[in-house]
Write a protein that holds these residues in place. Structure first.
Motif, short mmCIF file in Angstrom:
data_model
loop_
_atom_site.label_atom_id
_atom_site.label_comp_id
_atom_site.label_asym_id
_atom_site.label_seq_id
_atom_site.Cartn_x
_atom_site.Cartn_y
_atom_site.Cartn_z
N ASN A 71 161.40 -54.97 42.02
CA ASN A 71 162.67 -56.02 42.42
C ASN A 71 163.18 -55.50 43.08
OD1 ASN A 71 160.45 -58.03 40.36
ND2 ASN A 71 162.21 -57.23 38.53
N LEU A 72 163.56 -56.86 43.88
CA LEU A 72 164.98 -56.97 45.19
C LEU A 72 166.50 -56.65 44.54
CD1 LEU A 72 163.84 -58.94 47.84
CD2 LEU A 72 163.84 -56.78 48.27
N LYS A 73 166.89 -56.43 44.54
CA LYS A 73 168.33 -55.94 43.98
C LYS A 73 169.54 -55.80 44.93
CE LYS A 73 170.91 -54.53 40.00
NZ LYS A 73 171.77 -53.48 38.45
N GLU A 74 170.63 -57.25 44.84
CA GLU A 74 171.81 -56.61 45.78
C GLU A 74 173.39 -55.62 45.37
OE1 GLU A 74 174.36 -60.27 46.61
OE2 GLU A 74 172.49 -60.93 48.20
N LEU A 75 173.27 -54.74 45.92
CA LEU A 75 173.59 -53.41 45.02
C LEU A 75 175.34 -53.44 46.71
CD1 LEU A 75 171.33 -50.34 44.64
CD2 LEU A 75 172.07 -52.02 43.36
N LEU A 76 176.23 -53.34 46.24
CA LEU A 76 177.84 -53.07 46.81
C LEU A 76 177.66 -52.01 46.74
CD1 LEU A 76 180.40 -54.27 47.82
CD2 LEU A 76 181.03 -53.40 45.56
N LEU A 77 178.09 -50.96 48.60
CA LEU A 77 177.23 -50.16 48.68
C LEU A 77 178.48 -49.45 49.56
CD1 LEU A 77 173.79 -49.96 49.26
CD2 LEU A 77 174.38 -49.27 47.20
N GLU A 78 178.56 -48.08 49.22
CA GLU A 78 179.61 -47.08 50.20
C GLU A 78 178.65 -46.14 50.93
OE1 GLU A 78 182.37 -45.67 47.38
OE2 GLU A 78 183.90 -46.85 46.81
N GLY A 79 177.74 -46.67 51.22
CA GLY A 79 177.09 -45.68 51.77
C GLY A 79 175.78 -45.08 50.93
N GLY A 80 175.35 -43.99 51.44
CA GLY A 80 173.59 -43.49 51.00
C GLY A 80 172.57 -44.00 51.60
N VAL A 81 171.39 -44.46 50.83
CA VAL A 81 170.08 -44.81 51.14
C VAL A 81 170.26 -46.45 51.67
CG1 VAL A 81 167.65 -44.77 50.79
CG2 VAL A 81 168.78 -43.51 50.03
N GLY A 82 169.77 -47.12 52.13
CA GLY A 82 170.07 -48.52 53.00
C GLY A 82 171.46 -48.77 53.86
N TYR A 83 172.54 -47.83 53.95
CA TYR A 83 173.49 -48.20 54.47
C TYR A 83 174.36 -47.12 54.93
CZ TYR A 83 178.82 -50.17 55.39
OH TYR A 83 179.57 -51.16 55.57
N LYS A 84 175.14 -46.91 55.57
CA LYS A 84 175.91 -45.90 56.57
C LYS A 84 177.20 -47.08 57.05
CE LYS A 84 175.84 -42.51 59.99
NZ LYS A 84 175.87 -41.56 60.93
N PRO A 85 178.20 -46.11 56.35
CA PRO A 85 179.58 -47.30 56.35
C PRO A 85 179.81 -46.88 58.34
CG PRO A 85 180.01 -45.92 54.92
CD PRO A 85 178.47 -45.89 55.13
N SER A 86 180.72 -47.82 59.13
CA SER A 86 181.04 -47.09 60.29
C SER A 86 182.30 -46.30 60.33
CB SER A 86 180.88 -48.23 61.27
OG SER A 86 181.97 -49.84 60.56
N ARG A 87 183.57 -46.75 59.06
CA ARG A 87 184.81 -46.18 58.76
C ARG A 87 184.27 -45.76 56.99
NH1 ARG A 87 185.65 -51.22 60.22
NH2 ARG A 87 186.30 -52.67 58.42
N GLU A 88 185.52 -44.70 56.71
CA GLU A 88 185.92 -44.04 56.30
C GLU A 88 186.33 -45.88 54.84
OE1 GLU A 88 188.24 -40.63 53.31
OE2 GLU A 88 188.02 -40.66 55.29
N GLY A 89 185.74 -45.57 53.82
CA GLY A 89 186.09 -46.87 52.50
C GLY A 89 185.18 -48.25 52.42
N GLU A 90 184.82 -48.42 54.04
CA GLU A 90 184.19 -49.68 53.94
C GLU A 90 183.14 -49.56 52.92
OE1 GLU A 90 181.94 -51.55 57.50
OE2 GLU A 90 182.24 -50.11 57.81
N ARG A 91 182.85 -50.80 52.37
CA ARG A 91 181.80 -51.00 51.71
C ARG A 91 180.83 -52.22 51.94
NH1 ARG A 91 184.14 -51.62 45.13
NH2 ARG A 91 185.11 -52.95 46.56
#
Length: 137
Positions: A71-91
């Motif tokens: 299933n689909l799930k919304e996650l609050l990510l700080e990085g990893g598979v699916g999201y690469k933050p543009s600056r440190e600490g960004e979620r």
């Protein structure tokens, strides 16, 4: 009827090969989870073992190993598979798909386990190092 694009990675040579699978061959992937091993006959690699390493659905949402089911799930990510933050600490809240391969999956990424260099290219009938278009199929 399940239909996938399977991207086969050969760690020995560093090359990747893309194959369309449908019907009986696609059913071998259904219900499997990331990290599980599958028989390579589904993508034309008889005698090889493949490990499922990732995938995505039609919208490009990646599969994550820490999300159960398909299933689909919304996650609050700080990085990893699916999201690469543009600056440190960004979620950021990102929608991802679970670790199980289902009918919603459009692409499955696999890697060859225990094969020597050149064996995968030979199985696909490619010329080895002189064949520069191996990734374009």
């Amino acid at each position: 009827m399940a239909e996938f694009q399977v991207v086969v990675s050969d760690p020995a040579s560093g090359k990747t090969y893309q194959r369309e699978v449908e019907g009986q061959d696609a059913n071998r992937f259904l219900g499997r989870e990331l990290g599980e091993e599958v028989d390579g006959a589904a993508v034309g690699l008889d005698g090889f073992t493949l490990e499922i390493t990732g995938g995505s659905d039609n919208a490009g949402r990646p599969m994550r190993e820490d999300v159960a089911g398909a299933n689909l799930k919304e996650l609050l990510l700080e990085g990893g598979v699916g999201y690469k933050p543009s600056r440190e600490g960004e979620r950021k809240r990102i929608t991802v798909r679970g670790r199980e391969v289902s009918d919603e999956t459009a692409q499955v990424n696999v890697k060859v386990v225990d094969a020597e260099e050149g064996e995968v290219a030979e199985a696909y009938g490619e010329g080895g190092e002189d064949d520069e278009d191996a990734d374009d199929e």
